[in-house]
Write a protein that holds these residues in place. Structure first.
Motif: not given
Ligand code: FES
Ligand code: FES
Length: 857
Positions: A127-141
């Motif tokens: 899953n590409i995210c072009r906005c967040t740099g993934y850090v906060k998405i990983e925290e969300a998961v």
């Protein structure tokens, strides 16, 4: 007939189509997004028999009898958990990738209820995210996994929504659950589909266009050509350089492979390719000019009537030649930087339809509804008020959605046919057509004294602005005005030229020319430090601009300036690392240099609520959240009483384009002023009920001095943000950690700003190390999967430190813009780290012979 179970319901289809269009078009389950249609981005991720699966890859035949779950099919508790987790961690920006992330997360948690950080990264790898740099998405998961594992009530977050609060983004839930609408999620009754036939050659004379066979196709409604444009066939983001043809007319010469030659309109989007194939275009093929050198060669044919130079800048303060001659150390290097693709997750889409007797209504996902209104009105030859534009959610922009791409074609077809028409780019069209980050050649000569104190800069910059002007002039200007960096010296000689070629156009891209200049400025600084015998940190600290000192452009740094504090904040980690590079830089907020730039806002009381009405497009930066927090801070009202409206030319005043890191400062300040008018009424004892129907209008229109002003200390921009970034490498050259200190003044929403910085840094990692946009004879060769975008598994830990100066600017509760600065310093810091690693001074991006990219043969 193919039968499968979708969200617990048995559904059938007679046609063996891909799962994604079946979900989106037939079942109207639009949480699954079409980001690429090529299996490369993960935005379409759904769960098939318990496994995360890309819906754009599999046909229904392969899914016969299987069970499919989309975000719509999650249980109420799961929806509540994911909506909370993604909002709480600040994981949602433009939101386009988020439903796909949620489904990858659900599949992971289903198999592994207690995933580690590494498990989460691995699960999100596709899953590409072009906005967040993934850090906060990983925290969300991780948070969602914990809440689902532990059970119990999902926490409620009480927040006053004041400036400085980590207030949940107002659109986080709708974006997480896929209920928010991007333009392609909307279907209008009787809607037709249009898609332009593009030029077969980058440069060719169109001798004839024969659409007679195409018109016989049973789905074809019309094939429009330049003759059908009722008003002006030229558009252009800047009115005074409208040089972009809506459609290339017979007899005219194309300028790049993305030029539109004809516009077929079909009853079914599936038939568009077949209809296009029936259009016969006869060309006289001409040799394309695919580099500035070719375009500038004596006798080169003119790409535009006025010639092949779009713009030229020459900034002179003092005598740079003499100062360099007298400098103890001088370094000169040439840098070569490539085109870069924005790769926002949402391909461009617009829907237009007739409105009233002689108007048109346009749904769009661009960066300014008023620019779109102006350009479409001009094309149609109608007054602007006849063009009603409503902004929908925008799945990322980064500058790449400032220009017209689909809007004008949708409006033209709707206007001519008096029917609703959707135009949606495929990912390949998006990659080919919207303006890119400029490729630039830069030659920088920098001098300093025996203590490393900078003396002067001489710079020559040539940008490849491609086929059309777009924002190539202002981008070049910003590359020049920021070329000397955030340092305390005043002797400069900076010359820039933007050159038309037959490559795809280049325009705005987060950083706006400064990303390029920073690479050269900071590279030279590292070499000077070496010559002086001091560290790269030390040379930056010795020269760092302090409040009251004069920037190289003559502007006096104000009391909010905190570059030295940024450098101090990263010093220990820089000096403690074995292999590290450092960069510091600055970026303006607002257009500046005397260009009229206004933020506007109406605050109105409607139905007992406070409506904050601005046309500032949220392209992921969280504009509605910023205005909500400013309104709450100013009025003292709770966020539950505040409604931040979406842009609409009938409801929201012109707040200018989302560009130049300007919206938080400009529209934020206009919002504060309008909210203050309301607060005065509340302070006088009136209630919202008393004020029902009242409107409070305010604008912010600061003065700046024009380029070349003869004032000794012109005010070029109302505010500058500053940053210092350290990139730390492992012995093998992989990124170990990024440490970034940012001076953004008084931060409105720290978690949100942090997320933007993380996303900007990952974008810069791509710029330095992996991203490329190769062209062959003016033809783009990349697909979404080959652009070189970083994935979650490749992103190192990042530490973001917020720093403030001794005083806050008065505007927008003291905030400064972050959007572009987020992505500027990290790339040169990484280049510096590689120099430290192996002593090879790289002057070309993406860098070769690194952990991420081998040397090209
Ligand atoms: S839309 Fe399916 S992977 Fe991109
Ligand atoms: S939030 Fe992930 S692509 Fe925008």
């Amino acid at each position: 007939m193919y039968t499968l179970t979708v969200n617990g319901r048995s559904v059938s289809c007679g046609e063996n189509k891909k799962l994604l269009p079946f979900l989106r078009d037939d079942l109207r389950l639009t949480s699954a997004k079409d980001g690429c249609g090529q299996g490369a981005c993960g935005a379409c991720t759904v769960i098939v028999d318990g496994k995360a699966t890309r819906a754009c890859i599999f046909t229904l035949e392969k899914l016969q009898g299987k069970t499919v779950t989309t975000v719509e099919g999650l249980s109420p508790r799961e929806k509540e958990v994911f909506a909370f987790a993604f909002a709480e961690t600040g994981a949602v920006q433009c939101g386009f990738c988020i439903p796909g992330m949620v489904m990858s997360a659900k599949a992971l948690i289903g198999q592994n209820p207690e995933p580690t950080g590494a498990d989460i990264k691995k699960a999100l790898r596709g899953n590409i995210c072009r906005c967040t740099g993934y850090v906060k998405i990983e925290e969300a998961v991780a948070l969602a996994a914990r809440l689902l594992r532990e059970g119990g009530a999902v926490p409620k977050r009480a927040c006053a929504g004041l400036v400085g609060d980590d207030f949940h983004r107002v659109d986080a839930a709708e974006k997480t659950l896929g209920t928010g609408l991007y333009a392609d999620d909307i279907v209008v009754d009787g809607m037709l589909h249009a898609s332009a036939l593009r030029s077969a050659h980058p440069r060719a004379r169109v001798l004839s266009i024969d659409a007679s066979e195409a018109r016989k196709h049973p789905d074809c409604v019309a094939v429009l050509t330049a003759k059908d444009v009722p008003g002006n066939n030229k558009i252009g983001h800047l009115e005074f350089v409208s040089d972009y043809d809506v459609l290339i007319a017979e007899g005219d010469i194309t300028r790049f492979v993305g030029d539109a030659v004809a516009l077929p309109v079909s009853r079914a989007k599936e038939s568009l390719d077949a209809i296009k194939a029936l259009i016969r275009v006869e060309y006289e093929v001409l040799e394309p000019m695919t580099s500035p050198a070719m375009s500038l060669a004596p006798g080169a044919p003119k790409i535009h009537e006025k010639g092949n130079i779009l713009s030229h800048e020459h900034l002179v303060r003092g005598d740079a030649a003499a100062a360099l001659k007298n400098s103890r150390h001088v370094v000169s290097r040439k840098y070569s930087l490539p085109f870069t693709e924005h790769a926002f997750m949402e391909p461009e889409c617009a829907i237009a339809m007739p409105e009233g007797d002689d108007g048109v209504l346009l749904y769009t996902g661009g960066q300014s509804i008023y620019d779109e209104q102006r350009e479409v009105a001009r094309m149609l030859g109608v007054p602007p008020e006849k063009v009603h534009v409503q902004g929908q959610l925008v799945g990322g922009g980064f500058g790449g959605k400032e220009d017209m791409s689909v809007q004008h074609h949708a409006a033209l077809a709707a206007w001519v046919l008096k029917k609703p028409v959707k135009v949606l780019f495929t990912r390949q069209e998006s990659i080919m057509i919207h303006p890119k980050r400029h490729a630039m050649e830069l030659e920088f000569t920098t001098g300093c004294d025996e203590n490393g104190i900078l003396t002067a800069l001489k710079a020559v910059i040539v940008s490849d602005t491609g086929a059309y002007a777009s924002l190539g002039g202002p981008v070049l200007q910003r590359a020049c005005t920021h070329a000397a960096g955030p340092y305390n010296y005043q002797i400069i000689d900076i010359e820039g030229t933007a050159v038309y070629t037959n490559n795809p156009p280049a325009g705005a891209f987060r950083g706006f020319g400064v990303s390029q200049s920073a690479v050269a400025t900071e590279g030279n600084l590292n070499l000077l430090a070496e010559m002086v015998g001091i560290s790269p940190w030390e040379i930056r600290r010795r020269n760092a601009i302090l409040p009251g000192q004069v920037l190289p452009n003559g502007q006096i740094a104000d009391d909010s300036t905190a570059l030295a504090e940024c450098l101090d904040a990263v010093r220990e980690q820089y000096e403690g690392a074995k292999i590290a590079g450092i960069s510091s830089f600055l970026k303006n907020s607002g257009l500046g240099v005397g260009v009229p730039d206004v933020g506007r806002c109406i605050v109105s009381v409607e139905g007992g609520k406070v409506h904050v009405r601005t046309s500032a497009a949220c392209i992921g930066q969280g504009m509605a959240t910023v205005t909500t927090q400013i309104a709450c801070e100013t009025t003292g009202l709770p966020p539950s009483l505040v409604v931040a409206e979406q842009p609409d030319t009938r409801r929201t005043p012109n707040s200018g384009t989302t560009t130049a890191s300007r919206q938080t400062v400009f529209t934020g300040e206009a919002t504060r002023r309008a909210a203050e008018l309301l607060r005065k009424e509340l302070d006088a004892g009136r209630t919202l009920a008393d004020l029902e129907g009242r409107e409070f209008y305010a604008e912010y229109f600061p003065h700046t001095d024009k380029m070349g002003s003869d004032k000794p200390n012109p005010v070029s921009h109302v505010a500058y943000g500053y940053a210092a970034v350290v990139a730390i490498l492992n012995d093998d050259g992989s990124l170990k950690k990024i440490v970034a200190a940012y001076d953004l003044g008084n931060v409105i929403n720290p978690r949100s700003a942090e997320g933007q910085i993380e996303g900007g840094i990952v974008m810069a990692m791509g710029y330095a190390l992996t991203e490329d946009y190769p062209l062959e004879g003016g033809r783009p060769k990349a697909t979404y999967g080959t652009l070189g975008l970083f994935r979650a598994t490749e992103v190192p830990p990042m530490e973001i430190i917020m720093v403030q100066g001794k005083a806050a600017n008065p505007e927008a509760c003291g905030a400064k813009g972050v959007g572009e600065l987020a992505t500027i310093p990290a790339a040169p810091a990484i280049a510096g780290a590689y120099y430290k690693l192996d002593g090879e001074f790289r002057t070309k991006f993406p860098m070769e012979n690194t952990f991420y990219r081998k040397k090209k043969k």
